[in-house]
Scaffold this active site. Structure first.
Site, PDB file in Angstrom:
ATOM      1  N   ASP A 150      -7.214   4.087  12.772  1.00 52.00           N
ATOM      2  CA  ASP A 150      -5.859   4.630  12.662  1.00 52.00           C
ATOM      3  C   ASP A 150      -5.799   5.947  11.898  1.00 52.00           C
ATOM      4  O   ASP A 150      -5.028   6.830  12.240  1.00 52.00           O
ATOM      5  CB  ASP A 150      -4.933   3.586  12.022  1.00 52.00           C
ATOM      6  CG  ASP A 150      -4.694   2.429  12.971  1.00 52.00           C
ATOM      7  OD1 ASP A 150      -4.702   2.664  14.195  1.00 52.00           O
ATOM      8  OD2 ASP A 150      -4.512   1.294  12.504  1.00 52.00           O
ATOM      9  N   ASP A 196       0.816  -1.219   0.000  1.00 52.32           N
ATOM     10  CA  ASP A 196       0.000   0.000   0.000  1.00 52.32           C
ATOM     11  C   ASP A 196       0.847   1.265   0.000  1.00 52.32           C
ATOM     12  O   ASP A 196       0.664   2.144  -0.834  1.00 52.32           O
ATOM     13  CB  ASP A 196      -0.910   0.048   1.249  1.00 52.32           C
ATOM     14  CG  ASP A 196      -2.085  -0.925   1.145  1.00 52.32           C
ATOM     15  OD1 ASP A 196      -2.401  -1.358   0.019  1.00 52.32           O
ATOM     16  OD2 ASP A 196      -2.673  -1.240   2.203  1.00 52.32           O
ATOM     17  N   SER A 210      -4.827  -8.901   8.063  1.00 52.18           N
ATOM     18  CA  SER A 210      -4.248  -7.574   8.150  1.00 52.18           C
ATOM     19  C   SER A 210      -3.589  -7.470   9.523  1.00 52.18           C
ATOM     20  O   SER A 210      -4.241  -7.680  10.544  1.00 52.18           O
ATOM     21  CB  SER A 210      -5.348  -6.538   7.990  1.00 52.18           C
ATOM     22  OG  SER A 210      -4.876  -5.297   8.470  1.00 52.18           O
TER      23      SER A 210
HETATM   24  N1  ARG Z   1      -8.444  -2.454  16.069  1.00 49.87           N
HETATM   25  C1  ARG Z   1      -7.187  -2.003  16.554  1.00 49.87           C
HETATM   26  C2  ARG Z   1      -7.197  -0.534  16.775  1.00 49.87           C
HETATM   27  O1  ARG Z   1      -8.055   0.120  16.309  1.00 49.87           O
HETATM   28  C3  ARG Z   1      -6.028  -2.448  15.686  1.00 49.87           C
HETATM   29  C4  ARG Z   1      -6.014  -1.981  14.263  1.00 49.87           C
HETATM   30  C5  ARG Z   1      -4.731  -2.411  13.686  1.00 49.87           C
HETATM   31  N2  ARG Z   1      -4.672  -2.609  12.298  1.00 49.87           N
HETATM   32  C6  ARG Z   1      -4.579  -3.803  11.679  1.00 49.87           C
HETATM   33  N3  ARG Z   1      -4.195  -3.765  10.444  1.00 49.87           N
HETATM   34  N4  ARG Z   1      -4.846  -4.933  12.225  1.00 49.87           N
HETATM   35  O2  ARG Z   1      -6.328  -0.011  17.413  1.00 49.87           O
END
Ligand code: ARG
Length: 401
Positions: free
Chosen positions: A122, A13, A174
């Site tokens: 994020d 990405d 992911s």
């Molecule tokens: N759900 C978690 C958060 O919002 C982790 C997100 C992390 N990303 C991933 N690609 N798994 O902090």
């Protein structure tokens, strides 16, 4: 837009993003990679960024800063979102936002960019962080803008532009990883009824492969910070690394969570956080030993709020700062040693001691050594119950039954 600083991971990405930003906005792209997890191959990372069209790349090992300024306050606050998720990813984002802004200002760039998707938390954490620190900077989120419909399209785009991408097969999940934990989502995990398959775990062993005998460890704390393992002094970062490995071997720190995202979605997320699990338990237990009941009970309420602020991307905010001071207030007392047992997926506190301990065996004991004044108990109860005396009639009480 003339110059963009992009938070760069070296994955597909963000590699495509370098080229895409250059072409779409006719801008110079500078990459920034923060190491807060495993340190990957710097040369390869730089080579990838250049092949994608970056003019420059900053690669920085920020683990010590991450531990000191982000993990430590979260540990003191006992921060776990919805009581479960130790917030590893959520803690890494404000650090990235902070450094994006620093580098953008240094490079006189007018824009920053990131590779977060449009439906996660994020993007919020990075963008709110950047805006709080420097509202003049523009923000680009290529993943929200570009038209790629699938991973294959992205791969074709990379090939067409000679962008170097890893040959390794893409994981069906992911993943986001740093020293405070791994977050795993997507793929088969999206079926909330299905048990996660073993290939979804990266740092913790399944119970079928953990050692049969438990492992005892002692963790030494000074002023709220873990400073030694089994009596051996260690930096905070090394201690976290070590506990991730040990805890992982014993299958400690697996979390399966249906969590409420800030953007309104419920998502099924797996976490592996051996060190965070062990250190939270140890720190909480030591605080239980050295602090009084009222402080401990009130602190729980604030922990809940603090965890939300971190999860919601509100790191650089007044309430967060004020709560940090609350949690920091008595850390000097959180000095002592916790003894733990790692045993088949569990981390259990089995012993605790501290020069500041409020625990008194003489008061607690049921043996002849007892010094608790039982004669005072009678008066205590008369007064404690006084506001309620005779308040409920016997008939009413019978009716309730
Ligand atoms: N759900 C978690 C958060 O919002 C982790 C997100 C992390 N990303 C991933 N690609 N798994 O902090």
């Amino acid at each position: 837009m003339k110059k963009v600083v992009l938070a760069y991971s070296g994955g597909l990405d963000t590699s495509c993003a370098v080229r895409w930003i250059r072409d779409t906005y006719d801008a110079e792209v500078i990459c920034f990679s923060a190491f807060i997890g495993e340190v990957s191959d710097r040369k390869l990372l730089a080579h990838k960024a250049r092949s994608a069209g970056a003019s420059k790349i900053y690669i920085e090992d920020l683990k010590a800063e991450f531990a000191r300024d982000f993990i430590r306050p979260a540990l003191w606050a006992h921060a776990k979102y919805e009581g479960k998720y130790p917030l590893a990813t959520a803690l890494g984002r404000p650090l990235i936002a902070k450094h994006l802004v620093r580098i953008a200002e240094k490079e006189k760039a007018d824009c920053v960019a990131h590779g977060c998707t449009g439906k996660g938390n994020d993007q919020v954490r990075i963008e709110v962080g950047v805006r709080t620190l420097n509202p003049k900077l523009k923000i680009v989120a290529p993943l929200r803008e570009w038209g790629f419909g699938s991973r294959e399209e992205e791969i074709d785009y990379a090939k067409k532009h000679n962008i170097l991408i890893s040959a390794t097969k893409k994981s069906p999940y992911s993943i986001d990883k740093n020293i405070w934990g791994v977050a795993i989502e997507a793929g088969v995990l999206e079926d909330a009824w299905k048990e996660p398959p073993e290939d979804a775990f990266f740092v913790t062993r399944p119970l079928s492969r953990v050692p049969r005998k438990p492992l005892y460890v002692t963790i030494g704390f000074k002023d709220g910070v873990p400073v030694s393992l089994n009596g051996k002094p260690m930096s905070f970062v090394s201690l976290i690394d070590r506990l991730n490995r040990l805890g992982g071997q014993y299958g400690v720190g697996r979390i399966d969570h249906i969590e409420n995202r800030l953007v309104g979605i419920k998502s099924r997320e797996l976490y592996e956080a051996p060190a965070a699990t062990i250190l939270h338990l140890a720190h909480e237990e030591l605080e239980n030993l050295v602090m009084d009941r009222e402080f401990l009970h009130y602190r729980r309420v604030l922990s809940e709020k603090y965890s939300e602020l971190i999860y919601y991307g509100l790191w650089f905010t007044p309430l967060k700062d004020a709560l940090d001071q609350f949690f920091a207030a008595h850390q000097k007392r959180v000095t002592g040693t916790i003894r733990m047992k790692l045993d088949r997926g569990n981390a259990v506190v089995v012993g605790r001691k501290s020069p500041y301990s409020l625990y008194s065996e003489k008061l607690a004991t049921y043996s002849a050594k007892d010094e608790f004044d039982r004669t005072a108990a009678e008066g205590f109860m008369k007064i404690w119950g006084l506001p309620y005396e005779g308040r409920v009639q016997r008939t009413e009480y019978r009716k309730q039954k």
